[in-house]
Design a protein around this motif. Structure first.
Motif, PDB file in Angstrom:
ATOM      1  N   GLU A  11       0.831  -1.196   0.000  1.00  0.00           N
ATOM      2  CA  GLU A  11       0.000   0.000   0.000  1.00  0.00           C
ATOM      3  C   GLU A  11       0.871   1.254   0.000  1.00  0.00           C
ATOM      4  OE1 GLU A  11      -2.669  -0.352   3.283  1.00  0.00           O
ATOM      5  OE2 GLU A  11      -3.770  -2.029   2.393  1.00  0.00           O
ATOM      6  N   VAL A  12       0.399   2.288  -0.637  1.00  0.00           N
ATOM      7  CA  VAL A  12       1.163   3.514  -0.842  1.00  0.00           C
ATOM      8  C   VAL A  12       0.777   4.556   0.207  1.00  0.00           C
ATOM      9  CG1 VAL A  12       1.596   5.420  -2.452  1.00  0.00           C
ATOM     10  CG2 VAL A  12       1.368   3.071  -3.310  1.00  0.00           C
ATOM     11  N   THR A  13       1.791   5.207   0.809  1.00  0.00           N
ATOM     12  CA  THR A  13       1.546   6.319   1.718  1.00  0.00           C
ATOM     13  C   THR A  13       0.852   7.444   0.962  1.00  0.00           C
ATOM     14  OG1 THR A  13       3.565   5.781   2.929  1.00  0.00           O
ATOM     15  CG2 THR A  13       2.611   7.958   3.306  1.00  0.00           C
ATOM     16  N   THR A  14      -0.123   8.077   1.627  1.00  0.00           N
ATOM     17  CA  THR A  14      -0.803   9.212   1.003  1.00  0.00           C
ATOM     18  C   THR A  14      -0.747  10.430   1.917  1.00  0.00           C
ATOM     19  OG1 THR A  14      -3.011   8.866   1.957  1.00  0.00           O
ATOM     20  CG2 THR A  14      -2.450   7.575  -0.019  1.00  0.00           C
ATOM     21  N   THR A  15      -1.090  11.565   1.352  1.00  0.00           N
ATOM     22  CA  THR A  15      -1.320  12.761   2.148  1.00  0.00           C
ATOM     23  C   THR A  15      -2.657  12.612   2.865  1.00  0.00           C
ATOM     24  OG1 THR A  15      -2.554  13.976   0.470  1.00  0.00           O
ATOM     25  CG2 THR A  15      -0.142  14.072   0.342  1.00  0.00           C
ATOM     26  N   VAL A  16      -2.999  13.568   3.730  1.00  0.00           N
ATOM     27  CA  VAL A  16      -4.278  13.487   4.423  1.00  0.00           C
ATOM     28  C   VAL A  16      -5.437  13.680   3.460  1.00  0.00           C
ATOM     29  CG1 VAL A  16      -3.360  14.181   6.665  1.00  0.00           C
ATOM     30  CG2 VAL A  16      -4.181  15.937   5.064  1.00  0.00           C
ATOM     31  N   SER A  17      -5.152  14.132   2.251  1.00  0.00           N
ATOM     32  CA  SER A  17      -6.192  14.255   1.226  1.00  0.00           C
ATOM     33  C   SER A  17      -6.291  13.016   0.350  1.00  0.00           C
ATOM     34  CB  SER A  17      -5.910  15.483   0.341  1.00  0.00           C
ATOM     35  OG  SER A  17      -5.924  16.669   1.106  1.00  0.00           O
ATOM     36  N   GLY A  18      -5.487  11.988   0.671  1.00  0.00           N
ATOM     37  CA  GLY A  18      -5.542  10.748  -0.086  1.00  0.00           C
ATOM     38  C   GLY A  18      -4.681  10.721  -1.320  1.00  0.00           C
ATOM     39  N   PRO A  20      -1.195  10.242  -3.355  1.00  0.00           N
ATOM     40  CA  PRO A  20       0.059   9.514  -3.095  1.00  0.00           C
ATOM     41  C   PRO A  20       1.179  10.452  -2.676  1.00  0.00           C
ATOM     42  CG  PRO A  20      -0.985   8.705  -5.085  1.00  0.00           C
ATOM     43  CD  PRO A  20      -1.770   9.923  -4.666  1.00  0.00           C
ATOM     44  N   ALA A  21       1.886  10.096  -1.574  1.00  0.00           N
ATOM     45  CA  ALA A  21       2.965  10.938  -1.048  1.00  0.00           C
ATOM     46  C   ALA A  21       4.220  10.738  -1.883  1.00  0.00           C
ATOM     47  CB  ALA A  21       3.241  10.592   0.403  1.00  0.00           C
ATOM     48  N   PRO A  22       4.987  11.814  -2.144  1.00  0.00           N
ATOM     49  CA  PRO A  22       6.185  11.687  -2.983  1.00  0.00           C
ATOM     50  C   PRO A  22       7.320  10.919  -2.319  1.00  0.00           C
ATOM     51  CG  PRO A  22       5.961  13.920  -2.138  1.00  0.00           C
ATOM     52  CD  PRO A  22       4.692  13.213  -1.791  1.00  0.00           C
ATOM     53  N   SER A  23       7.473  11.008  -0.971  1.00  0.00           N
ATOM     54  CA  SER A  23       8.560  10.302  -0.278  1.00  0.00           C
ATOM     55  C   SER A  23       8.269  10.261   1.209  1.00  0.00           C
ATOM     56  CB  SER A  23       9.900  11.002  -0.512  1.00  0.00           C
ATOM     57  OG  SER A  23      10.920  10.392   0.270  1.00  0.00           O
ATOM     58  N   ASP A  24       8.606   9.144   1.840  1.00  0.00           N
ATOM     59  CA  ASP A  24       8.481   9.036   3.291  1.00  0.00           C
ATOM     60  C   ASP A  24       9.740   9.504   4.006  1.00  0.00           C
ATOM     61  OD1 ASP A  24       5.869   7.808   3.706  1.00  0.00           O
ATOM     62  OD2 ASP A  24       6.691   6.070   2.664  1.00  0.00           O
ATOM     63  N   GLU A  25      10.862   9.663   3.283  1.00  0.00           N
ATOM     64  CA  GLU A  25      12.153   9.854   3.940  1.00  0.00           C
ATOM     65  C   GLU A  25      12.898  11.116   3.515  1.00  0.00           C
ATOM     66  OE1 GLU A  25      14.600   6.354   3.881  1.00  0.00           O
ATOM     67  OE2 GLU A  25      12.860   5.041   3.710  1.00  0.00           O
ATOM     68  N   HIS A  26      12.637  11.617   2.333  1.00  0.00           N
ATOM     69  CA  HIS A  26      13.501  12.680   1.800  1.00  0.00           C
ATOM     70  C   HIS A  26      12.697  13.933   1.500  1.00  0.00           C
ATOM     71  CE1 HIS A  26      16.601   9.657   1.570  1.00  0.00           C
ATOM     72  NE2 HIS A  26      15.822   8.902   0.805  1.00  0.00           N
ATOM     73  N   TYR A  42       4.109  18.140   0.999  1.00  0.00           N
ATOM     74  CA  TYR A  42       3.941  16.978   1.881  1.00  0.00           C
ATOM     75  C   TYR A  42       4.754  17.167   3.156  1.00  0.00           C
ATOM     76  CZ  TYR A  42       3.820  12.145   3.515  1.00  0.00           C
ATOM     77  OH  TYR A  42       3.652  11.007   4.274  1.00  0.00           O
ATOM     78  N   LEU A  43       5.967  17.682   3.045  1.00  0.00           N
ATOM     79  CA  LEU A  43       6.774  17.977   4.229  1.00  0.00           C
ATOM     80  C   LEU A  43       6.080  19.017   5.092  1.00  0.00           C
ATOM     81  CD1 LEU A  43       9.381  17.955   5.942  1.00  0.00           C
ATOM     82  CD2 LEU A  43      10.286  19.694   4.371  1.00  0.00           C
ATOM     83  N   ILE A  44       5.556  20.088   4.468  1.00  0.00           N
ATOM     84  CA  ILE A  44       4.867  21.136   5.221  1.00  0.00           C
ATOM     85  C   ILE A  44       3.642  20.563   5.924  1.00  0.00           C
ATOM     86  CG2 ILE A  44       3.659  23.347   5.047  1.00  0.00           C
ATOM     87  CD1 ILE A  44       6.722  23.454   4.592  1.00  0.00           C
ATOM     88  N   GLU A  45       2.902  19.702   5.223  1.00  0.00           N
ATOM     89  CA  GLU A  45       1.725  19.073   5.838  1.00  0.00           C
ATOM     90  C   GLU A  45       2.114  18.263   7.067  1.00  0.00           C
ATOM     91  OE1 GLU A  45      -0.434  15.161   4.552  1.00  0.00           O
ATOM     92  OE2 GLU A  45      -1.402  16.825   3.463  1.00  0.00           O
TER      93      GLU A  45
END
Length: 490
Positions: A11-18, A20-26, A42-45
């Motif tokens: 499963e793919v990480t998403t933003t709170v808006s659903g 897909p998030a660009p990166s979990d680490e960078h 995404y970082l700001i969120e």
């Protein structure tokens, strides 16, 4: 609850808006080592959400634990109340939250303190809440004094430290506190666990049956695990070893299937007897003698489910004594009447005006209210229109049948800023003295003396210590003398 197998399923990480998030680490930067860019949304969120993770903690009862369960009626009390939750054979889902009173979020569970005992019943007539403690009395009878009392039990504004001198200064200047302080300094001030303590409404409520007949009631939730306590030295040790000792005990018991339960009994006073009873039956510093009003069994509550998210279901749980369903009403208890306002008001401040839409506070029945808008509203009004009266089929309170139990129970008479009118047994030291002499055994009295002396020994003002010793001598002369001897103040 988060799914531990989510990664293995791809499963793919998403933003709170659903999205897909660009990166979990960078983070997004200019070059490999350049500055971080503001348009990495995404970082700001993640940072902005993290900065706002906490809501203000409760001013009182901040530290606690909660669990879901059921309440099942075991005895027919329908001649006393028409409340759906107490009808024969009824089983009602519920939420319970136990807490300390004065401690903050991170404070140890095993500090000496009264324990909160708050219940929410998801009845067929809406939510019914009972907000009580593990003691049947409280420190005062007038809400004008509540804020000052709580501040005296919190931290010194200069040092940020808990201060025994502040506590005893307030208690010794407020003789109506004597009954509760006697409970607090005894074994019940340090329960072995949340499972091993009783719960009380403390307040008096009004029950109304199907014929409109009214009675006064007090609730007693008696632990089926048996009452047990922590000696002071063990409680002090546990405070350092495991600050969440009581919270962990509750959740561990439920996880292993050892579901804790409490049997509800009520004391019932005929409506007409209150006016002439020998002390004010609505005085929160008094108990009703069981010889006058014996316990009547009602049912049993059992806790059997740990919430899947502590913040959502426990931290955001909002208990309020103003949630009174048909068949249950208030009494003239001044503390109760003030709490009918103060509890919903603090929830609106702490978790928002639409707190009743949150999962633990949401009724299990349809809501047809004319309230609208406000921050974080997610459910539109289910009323056909947002005003009353209207021509579009909106709800009408006038369609309700039967007695309105929440109406003022007695003639209020002239509105005055008055004290309680004294009755024959309306003194502050009689009941705590009886508790010490007639209820506690020799070993419990010895522990009481030790607990009080240990607590008073940290008072730094000689005048406060002297006044506290006279306070205890007023409760019971021998006990006061023993405390004085323990402090070398004989």
């Amino acid at each position: 609850m988060s799914d531990p197998n989510a990664q293995s399923r791809g499963e793919v990480t998403t933003t709170v808006s659903g999205i897909p998030a660009p990166s979990d680490e960078h983070s997004l930067t200019v070059g490999r080592d350049g500055p971080v860019l503001l348009h990495d949304t995404y970082l700001i969120e993640k940072m902005a959400q993290f900065n706002r993770e906490r809501v203000p903690e409760r001013v009182v009862h901040a530290k606690g634990a909660g669990a879901y369960g059921t309440f099942r009626v075991t005895n027919d009390v329908s001649d006393l109340t028409c409340a759906d939750v107490f009808q024969p054979g009824r089983e009602t889902p519920m939420l319970a939250r136990f807490s300390t009173v004065a401690g903050e979020q991170g404070s140890p569970d095993t500090w000496r303190d009264p324990r909160g005992f708050a219940l929410k019943f998801y009845t067929r007539q809406g939510n019914y809440d009972m907000v009580g403690n593990n003691t049947p009395v409280f420190f005062m009878r007038d809400p004008q004094k509540f804020q000052d009392f709580i501040r005296s039990q919190k931290r010194d504004l200069r040092t940020g430290l808990r201060d025994n001198t502040m506590q005893w200064d307030y208690w010794s200047l407020s003789p109506e506190s004597a009954h509760q302080v006697t409970w607090l300094m005894g074994d019940r001030g340090l329960p072995r666990s949340y499972r091993h303590m009783d719960g009380f409404s403390s307040h008096t409520y009004m029950w109304v049956n199907g014929d409109g007949r009214k009675v006064w009631v007090k609730y007693h939730f008696r632990t089926d695990q048996g009452n047990d306590f922590l000696p002071q030295d063990e409680a002090d040790r546990l405070a350092g070893e495991n600050a969440e000792y009581h919270r962990q005990d509750l959740y561990d018991a439920i996880d292993r299937g050892d579901y804790p339960s409490w049997t509800l009994n009520v004391q019932v006073m005929p409506f007409e007897e209150a006016a002439e009873y020998r002390f004010n039956p609505f005085d929160l510093t008094k108990v009703w003698p069981h010889g006058d009003y014996p316990l009547i069994e009602v049912g049993r509550m059992t806790l059997n489910r740990v919430p899947e998210d502590f913040f959502v279901h426990v931290e955001q749980a909002a208990f309020e004594p103003s949630n009174l369903v048909p068949g249950i009403g208030p009494s003239p208890d001044k503390m109760l009447l003030a709490r009918l306002f103060s509890y919903p008001d603090t929830h609106r401040y702490r978790i928002g005006v639409n707190y009743n839409e949150l999962p633990p506070n949401r009724p299990h029945v349809p809501v047809h209210a004319y309230s609208k808008d406000g921050a974080m509203r997610s459910v539109p009004p289910q009323v056909g229109a947002v005003y009353h009266p209207n021509s579009f089929g909106g709800p009408d309170a006038g369609r309700q049948e039967g007695t309105d139990p929440a109406s003022w129970p007695v003639d209020a008479g002239e509105i005055v800023r008055g004290a309680y009118t004294l009755r024959r047994d309306d003194d502050d030291f009689g009941q705590p003295g009886s508790l010490v002499r007639d209820v506690l055994d020799d070993a419990a009295r010895a522990r009481l003396v030790s607990n009080v002396a240990g607590h008073l020994g940290k008072v730094t003002d000689d005048g406060v210590t002297g006044r506290a010793l006279e306070y205890w001598r007023s409760i019971d002369r021998e006990t006061g003398d023993r405390i004085a001897a323990a402090l070398d103040r004989g």
